[in-house]
Design a protein around this motif. Structure first.
Motif, PDB file in Angstrom:
ATOM      1  N   GLU A  76     -39.849 -18.892 -85.302  1.00 23.35           N
ATOM      2  CA  GLU A  76     -41.208 -18.681 -85.672  1.00 23.35           C
ATOM      3  C   GLU A  76     -42.005 -17.973 -86.929  1.00 23.35           C
ATOM      4  N   ALA A 108     -49.045 -26.147 -80.220  1.00 20.90           N
ATOM      5  CA  ALA A 108     -48.186 -25.283 -79.784  1.00 20.90           C
ATOM      6  C   ALA A 108     -47.942 -25.253 -78.654  1.00 20.90           C
ATOM      7  N   TYR A 109     -48.859 -24.520 -77.743  1.00 20.10           N
ATOM      8  CA  TYR A 109     -48.315 -24.080 -75.929  1.00 20.10           C
ATOM      9  C   TYR A 109     -48.093 -25.510 -75.102  1.00 20.10           C
ATOM     10  N   SER A 165     -40.763 -26.932 -72.922  1.00 20.21           N
ATOM     11  CA  SER A 165     -39.620 -26.576 -73.731  1.00 20.21           C
ATOM     12  C   SER A 165     -38.874 -25.901 -73.136  1.00 20.21           C
ATOM     13  N   THR A 210     -46.189 -27.730 -76.333  1.00 22.27           N
ATOM     14  CA  THR A 210     -44.428 -28.222 -76.960  1.00 22.27           C
ATOM     15  C   THR A 210     -43.514 -26.881 -75.930  1.00 22.27           C
ATOM     16  N   GLY A 211     -44.775 -25.974 -75.985  1.00 17.37           N
ATOM     17  CA  GLY A 211     -43.721 -23.947 -76.076  1.00 17.37           C
ATOM     18  C   GLY A 211     -43.897 -24.542 -73.752  1.00 17.37           C
ATOM     19  N   SER A 270     -43.248 -26.578 -81.160  1.00 15.43           N
ATOM     20  CA  SER A 270     -43.360 -25.121 -81.246  1.00 15.43           C
ATOM     21  C   SER A 270     -43.829 -23.660 -81.772  1.00 15.43           C
TER      22      SER A 270
END
Length: 331
Positions: free
Chosen positions: A268, A245-246, A252, A248-249, A22
């Motif tokens: 990041e 990105a969203y 997590s 996996t973020g 992410s």
């Protein structure tokens, strides 16, 4: 149990891997967006294209989890307003005025700001180490913006980056909502899908995409002297820097915690700064690089410090069977 502990360890390992992915995906958004902005697209139009494109990709997921609209409307609205529309609009507007690396370093004061949320909103105690981390991060920020030179960066750009940091606090806090509810926890993919839809509605009103110069997307954008198709940059922004990105973020955060995920997410800023250096030719001065490192270290300390906990009150029982207070008198 060993088996349960092993599963938990695997879950944390997967969560860490997803957080790293992410951070890389989010970190690549600025270097792809800035050439589009410099080619003539308004920053808000780039944000709208990003969020609306991702919402379109996630539309089947939203339909599958349509029950969330009735069950968790406040969560979906908050995620869309803060974690999607707020973060992206403030960040993209800031990078149109200040370097990508500086904007990201300011935005990643968010992990330290989470401690402010815990202390002053949730009214929970925090450790001295956490407070020290916040002070360290603010000191590093002073080096990044070079306050000794009279705030040489665009003040509006700095405020926009700080606004992105505040909205990102909402991203970490809201991503963890319901993680302890077991089977009743809202599905993270559903939250992301509806967050993107809400963000698209809000940004449509603000950005007014009907006034956008759509022909720019059919041309090329300059990336440090190289011509890159605008549609390819947009595709990266939508599919990788938003959807991947969203997803996996948020997953997590559910597998780790807002604090731990926030620490990993600080990478990041490093990734974005390196990519901006290599791909856009944006170079930071030695004091700015040192300040950026201090910001990240401060955020790491602030987020990794274990919150202070009150001493547990243990009731004792007397020989006669009466429950005693902590002082030893009969309760």
């Amino acid at each position: 149990m060993p088996e349960r502990a092993e599963r938990a360890e695997r879950g944390r390992g997967l969560g860490l891997g997803l957080a790293l992915l992410s951070a890389f995906a989010f970190g690549g958004s600025g270097v792809a967006a800035k050439p589009l902005i410099e080619a003539g697209l308004d920053p808000l139009h780039v944000v709208w294209l990003r969020v609306a494109g991702a919402a379109l990709v996630m539309l089947p997921v939203a339909w599958r989890h349509r029950a969330l609209v009735r069950r968790r409307p406040a969560l979906l609205a908050g995620f869309g307003l803060l974690a999607v529309a707020g973060v992206q609009a403030c960040y993209f507007a800031s990078i149109s005025r200040i370097p990508v690396g500086v904007a990201l370093l300011i935005e990643y004061l968010a992990p330290a700001l989470v401690l402010g949320w815990v202390r002053f909103v949730q009214r929970k105690p925090v450790t001295r180490a956490a407070a020290f981390g916040v002070v360290l991060a603010v000191g590093g920020l002073a080096c990044v913006v070079e306050v000794w030179s009279g705030l040489s960066f665009d003040a509006v750009g700095l405020l926009l980056a700080l606004g992105a940091a505040c909205c990102q606090v909402g991203y970490f806090v809201l991503s963890d909502q319901g993680s302890d509810a077991g089977d009743d926890a809202p599905d993270p993919l559903g939250v992301i899908a509806y967050g993107l839809l809400v963000g698209t509605l809000v940004l449509t009103v603000i950005a007014r995409p009907w006034g956008m110069d759509w022909q720019i997307l059919a041309s090329s954008a300059d990336m440090n002297g190289s011509a890159v198709p605008a549609w390819a940059l947009l595709g990266w922004i939508v599919l990788v820097a938003t959807v991947v990105a969203y997803v996996t973020g948020v997953v997590s955060v559910r597998r780790l915690s807002p604090q731990v995920a926030g620490v990993v997410a600080c990478l990041e800023a490093v990734i974005a700064t390196v990519l901006a250096w290599v791909m856009l030719g944006e170079r930071l001065s030695p004091p700015q690089l040192a300040g950026g490192a201090i910001v990240l270290v401060g955020a790491f300390i602030a987020q990794s410090a274990t919150p202070a906990k009150p001493e547990p009150v243990v009731a004792r029982v007397s020989d006669s069977g009466e429950e005693l207070s902590p002082s030893g008198t009969a309760a």
